[in-house]
Structures are given as C-alpha cells and as structure tokens.
Write a protein that holds these residues in place. Structure first.
Motif, short mmCIF file in Angstrom:
data_model
loop_
_atom_site.label_atom_id
_atom_site.label_comp_id
_atom_site.label_asym_id
_atom_site.label_seq_id
_atom_site.Cartn_x
_atom_site.Cartn_y
_atom_site.Cartn_z
N UNK A 14 8.60 -9.33 48.82
CA UNK A 14 9.47 -8.16 48.77
C UNK A 14 8.77 -6.96 49.41
N UNK A 15 7.48 -6.81 49.14
CA UNK A 15 6.71 -5.71 49.72
C UNK A 15 6.73 -5.81 51.25
N UNK A 16 6.49 -7.01 51.77
CA UNK A 16 6.49 -7.20 53.22
C UNK A 16 7.86 -6.87 53.81
N UNK A 17 8.90 -7.30 53.13
CA UNK A 17 10.26 -7.02 53.59
C UNK A 17 10.54 -5.52 53.61
N UNK A 18 10.09 -4.82 52.58
CA UNK A 18 10.28 -3.37 52.50
C UNK A 18 9.51 -2.66 53.61
N UNK A 19 8.28 -3.11 53.86
CA UNK A 19 7.48 -2.48 54.91
C UNK A 19 8.09 -2.71 56.28
N UNK A 20 8.61 -3.91 56.51
CA UNK A 20 9.26 -4.19 57.79
C UNK A 20 10.50 -3.32 57.95
N UNK A 21 11.25 -3.16 56.88
CA UNK A 21 12.46 -2.33 56.95
C UNK A 21 12.09 -0.87 57.24
N UNK A 22 11.06 -0.36 56.58
CA UNK A 22 10.61 1.01 56.85
C UNK A 22 10.16 1.16 58.30
N UNK A 23 9.44 0.18 58.78
CA UNK A 23 8.96 0.21 60.17
C UNK A 23 10.12 0.21 61.15
N UNK A 24 11.09 -0.67 60.92
CA UNK A 24 12.24 -0.75 61.81
C UNK A 24 13.07 0.53 61.77
N UNK A 25 13.25 1.09 60.58
CA UNK A 25 13.98 2.36 60.47
C UNK A 25 13.29 3.45 61.29
N UNK A 26 11.96 3.49 61.21
CA UNK A 26 11.21 4.50 61.96
C UNK A 26 11.35 4.26 63.46
N UNK A 27 11.30 3.00 63.88
CA UNK A 27 11.43 2.68 65.30
C UNK A 27 12.81 3.07 65.83
N UNK A 28 13.85 2.81 65.06
CA UNK A 28 15.21 3.17 65.47
C UNK A 28 15.33 4.69 65.58
N UNK A 29 14.79 5.41 64.59
CA UNK A 29 14.83 6.88 64.65
C UNK A 29 14.08 7.41 65.86
N UNK A 30 12.91 6.86 66.13
CA UNK A 30 12.14 7.28 67.29
C UNK A 30 12.89 7.01 68.59
N UNK A 31 13.54 5.85 68.67
CA UNK A 31 14.30 5.50 69.87
C UNK A 31 15.47 6.47 70.07
N UNK A 32 16.23 6.71 68.98
CA UNK A 32 17.36 7.64 69.07
C UNK A 32 16.89 9.02 69.50
N UNK A 33 15.79 9.48 68.88
CA UNK A 33 15.26 10.80 69.21
C UNK A 33 14.86 10.88 70.68
N UNK A 34 14.20 9.84 71.18
CA UNK A 34 13.75 9.87 72.58
C UNK A 34 14.94 9.87 73.55
N UNK A 35 15.99 9.12 73.22
CA UNK A 35 17.18 9.09 74.08
C UNK A 35 17.88 10.45 74.09
#
Length: 63
Positions: A14-35
C-alpha cells in the motif's frame, strides 16, 4: 519527512502504491505547468493579452 516516517507503519504494498500515486500526480502537475508556461511564452511573443491573462489564471489552478 513526517509523512514518510509515518508510512513505515503502513503495509509495504500500500505504501508503494501511495508513493507511486504521489509521484505520478506530481509529474502530471509539472507537465501541465510546463505546457501552460510554453503557451504563456507564445502569448507574450504574439502580444496576445487575452490569452496571456487566461493562461496565467489557468496556471494558478494547477496544484
């Protein structure tokens, strides 16, 4: 750090899943911001004030 320290008590899968989700959320936000920043740059080059204002408001809503 406190969040990660508290995660030691959570099931490892569960911890790994949560960390992956946090990471992906951050990556999506960074991508949106850069665009949006790219589009803001284009609006400045083309002197499109309306697009600039709209995009800067849009940028404020990106987490």
């Amino acid at each position: 750090n406190n969040t990660l320290n508290g995660m030691d008590r959570i099931d490892p899968n569960l911890r790994d899943e949560m960390l992956v989700e946090l990471f992906l959320d951050q990556m999506v936000s960074d991508f949106k911001r850069s665009k949006i920043l790219e589009r803001i740059g284009y609006s400045l080059k083309s002197k499109d004030k309306e697009a600039f204002l709209r995009l800067t408001e849009e940028l404020k809503s990106v987490p």
